[in-house]
Design a protein around this motif. Sequence first.
Motif, mmCIF file in Angstrom:
data_model
loop_
_atom_site.group_PDB
_atom_site.id
_atom_site.type_symbol
_atom_site.label_atom_id
_atom_site.label_comp_id
_atom_site.label_asym_id
_atom_site.label_seq_id
_atom_site.Cartn_x
_atom_site.Cartn_y
_atom_site.Cartn_z
ATOM 1 N N MET A 1 92.556 74.648 99.164
ATOM 2 C CA MET A 1 91.052 75.534 99.245
ATOM 3 C C MET A 1 91.125 75.618 97.590
ATOM 4 O O MET A 1 92.346 75.833 96.947
ATOM 5 C CB MET A 1 91.000 76.558 99.568
ATOM 6 N N SER A 2 90.045 75.080 96.830
ATOM 7 C CA SER A 2 89.425 75.006 95.667
ATOM 8 C C SER A 2 89.391 76.154 94.581
ATOM 9 O O SER A 2 89.480 77.506 95.872
ATOM 10 C CB SER A 2 87.922 74.840 95.570
ATOM 11 N N ALA A 3 89.848 76.824 93.417
ATOM 12 C CA ALA A 3 89.805 77.733 92.843
ATOM 13 C C ALA A 3 88.582 79.223 93.300
ATOM 14 O O ALA A 3 88.584 80.339 93.715
ATOM 15 C CB ALA A 3 89.854 77.743 91.315
ATOM 16 N N ALA A 4 87.211 78.007 93.218
ATOM 17 C CA ALA A 4 86.160 79.315 93.391
ATOM 18 C C ALA A 4 86.349 79.500 95.259
ATOM 19 O O ALA A 4 85.875 80.756 94.720
ATOM 20 C CB ALA A 4 85.529 78.143 93.210
ATOM 21 N N GLU A 5 86.819 79.091 95.984
ATOM 22 C CA GLU A 5 86.786 79.924 96.968
ATOM 23 C C GLU A 5 88.275 81.013 97.297
ATOM 24 O O GLU A 5 87.973 81.268 97.973
ATOM 25 C CB GLU A 5 87.475 78.137 98.502
ATOM 26 N N ASP A 23 87.204 83.542 85.504
ATOM 27 C CA ASP A 23 87.617 82.513 86.626
ATOM 28 C C ASP A 23 88.820 81.451 86.175
ATOM 29 O O ASP A 23 88.864 80.996 87.702
ATOM 30 C CB ASP A 23 86.447 81.569 85.571
ATOM 31 N N GLY A 24 89.086 81.398 85.528
ATOM 32 C CA GLY A 24 90.689 81.091 85.488
ATOM 33 C C GLY A 24 92.196 81.865 85.818
ATOM 34 O O GLY A 24 93.078 81.511 85.264
ATOM 35 N N LEU A 25 91.321 82.568 86.841
ATOM 36 C CA LEU A 25 92.495 83.527 87.379
ATOM 37 C C LEU A 25 93.362 83.361 88.611
ATOM 38 O O LEU A 25 92.389 82.095 89.117
ATOM 39 C CB LEU A 25 92.420 84.897 88.114
ATOM 40 N N ASP A 26 95.056 82.920 88.642
ATOM 41 C CA ASP A 26 94.944 82.351 89.290
ATOM 42 C C ASP A 26 94.878 83.039 91.656
ATOM 43 O O ASP A 26 95.142 84.192 91.480
ATOM 44 C CB ASP A 26 96.864 82.088 89.903
ATOM 45 N N TRP A 27 93.244 83.263 91.576
ATOM 46 C CA TRP A 27 92.712 83.859 93.024
ATOM 47 C C TRP A 27 93.595 83.562 93.962
ATOM 48 O O TRP A 27 93.716 84.552 95.133
ATOM 49 C CB TRP A 27 91.321 83.556 93.023
#
Length: 233
Positions: A1-5, A23-27
Amino acid sequence: MSAAEWKKKCEEEWSLQSAPMPDGLDWKFVYEAKPFGRNLLKNPAPYGLSKDIPPPEPELPAVPDRGPPRFQPDGNFTGWTTNTEVLPYDTSGIPEGVVVCALPRYSWFTMEQVVDLKAEGLWDELLDEFQPEIAIQDWYEESQLHDSIYQLHVKLLGADKNTVISEHTVNPTEQRLAYSHEWKEVSHVFSGYGPGVRYVHFLHRLKNSFLNGFHNTRFTGSAVIVRPSKSSP
């Protein structure tokens, strides 16, 4: 799964549409940490008791304990930093000239924890700008030992773990005119506390006594819970 997802997954899971989400956070880490709606304290019930069941009635020892006074309660206090303060004998209520054979010896048993909010999955922008509600809850036993048997002090701390940004203290006086032995709830919600909060310091003290045996005041259900809702100033 991508960072945006992962970011989208967090946004939908906790309805964070109005919260800052860089956006730079480790989601992926945030999602797996699940920082919202769960108890961030470790070992919230060291006595193995539930607030949904009345506390057990105190048991009188079959044989009075004539040994050295005991001040440390039994329990699994893993996750807590503990300390015992033995208090001087209280003779304030004894009329002059009256001889008393025995007096209870009181002590405070202190337990504390520090919650690292970022380690639990929260992030700087959320804490500084959105300032989610931080809910505190605790339940203590009506032990009938004294007029003062419970104290709570919770502080929201800055990154240095010393700067106090907000705090809440509870020091109730017990009403002992009629016997009651239930759990008493203590709660508070921090909101609009300002930027800079990174830690929650949770400390409570419960009074114990020793007179022909050890008698303590127990607690259960201690909690620090961050809610995914914007607090009001």
